[in-house]
Design an enzyme around this catalytic site. Structure first.
Site, short mmCIF file in Angstrom:
data_model
loop_
_atom_site.label_atom_id
_atom_site.label_comp_id
_atom_site.label_asym_id
_atom_site.label_seq_id
_atom_site.Cartn_x
_atom_site.Cartn_y
_atom_site.Cartn_z
N TYR A 83 -5.73 -7.42 -35.27
CA TYR A 83 -6.61 -8.55 -34.98
C TYR A 83 -6.07 -9.37 -33.81
O TYR A 83 -4.90 -9.27 -33.45
CB TYR A 83 -6.78 -9.44 -36.21
N CYS A 84 -6.96 -10.19 -33.23
CA CYS A 84 -6.57 -11.17 -32.21
C CYS A 84 -7.35 -12.45 -32.49
O CYS A 84 -7.68 -12.72 -33.65
CB CYS A 84 -6.82 -10.63 -30.80
N LEU A 85 -7.64 -13.24 -31.48
CA LEU A 85 -8.33 -14.50 -31.70
C LEU A 85 -9.80 -14.29 -32.02
O LEU A 85 -10.32 -14.82 -33.01
CB LEU A 85 -8.18 -15.41 -30.48
N VAL A 112 -9.37 -14.01 -35.64
CA VAL A 112 -8.93 -15.19 -36.40
C VAL A 112 -10.05 -16.22 -36.52
O VAL A 112 -10.17 -16.92 -37.54
CB VAL A 112 -7.69 -15.81 -35.76
#
Length: 226
Positions: A83-85, A112
């Protein structure tokens, strides 16, 4: 007709497989709790310090050398939940990983931001409290015949991979272990010129006699004491 049906089945199977590569927060949360799953955060260290998913490893996708180095400690045969932002970096990273032998890579759809919108908690907010002082460090490395300094962080993939090796070496050779937090203890990091995680330093009678960055075998640790 049979050929058309067969083609349609293949297309549906492909769509289903693609759909499983990116999942919503609920499915991601359920999947990441399975045994053997590796959770990978590809944001920056600054983003990571504002909160991350529990037990996540960090490999900043914007720093390609760091990203590829840390991926060397991620098992290709086990599932990776990434995952990332918001999903852009994790999609690019996941694509590269799938093309380079990682068996199962599952993305968090929306990153996120989507995770927080669902009211799901983050852990590991930025640390508070004093750093290890350089005076305490000096005292610690002078407090035994053999001292191993482990400069690392819990979110660092090679650091986590090295943990059982370090534990075995310390136990078998009666070496005292000093841990330096590679994210928080910046004064000590500067003093000993440690710029890579993990970095290991071996002291004998208060003097540094050996150091190495990255993955170290048990045999290398033992040879350094000779």
């Amino acid at each position: 007709m049979k050929r058309m049906i067969w083609t349609a089945c293949i297309m549906l199977a492909s769509v289903a497989a693609w759909a499983q590569e990116s999942v919503k927060p609920d499915a991601f949360e359920k999947g990441m709790k399975q045994p053997g799953v590796q959770l990978l955060d590809v944001r920056t260290a600054k983003e990571f310090s504002t909160g991350h998913l529990p037990d996540a490893l960090l490999a900043d996708f914007t720093k390609k050398d760091e990203f590829f180095h840390r991926l060397e400690s991620v098992d290709k045969t086990k599932p990776v939940y990434i995952y990332c932002l918001s999903g852009g970096r994790s999609t690019a990273a996941a694509k590269w990983m799938r093309e380079n032998g990682y068996k199962e890579v599952i993305e968090l759809d929306g990153g996120v931001m989507a995770w927080k919108q669902e009211g799901k908690p983050l852990s590991g907010t930025e640390k508070s409290g004093p750093q290890m002082s350089t005076a305490l460090y000096d005292k610690s490395v002078a407090s035994g015949k053999w001292i191993l300094v482990d400069v690392g962080a819990g979110w660092c993939p090679p650091c986590r991979k090295m943990a059982p090796v370090v534990a075995q070496f310390v136990k078998e050779n009666k070496v005292k272990l000093v841990n330096v937090d590679g994210e928080h203890d910046t004064h000590v990091m500067q003093k000993i010129n440690a710029i890579t995680l993990p970095t290991f330093l071996l002291y004998k009678d208060g003097k540094e006699v050996w150091r190495k960055e990255g993955i170290v075998s048990l045999e290398e640790f033992k040879a350094a004491m000779k």
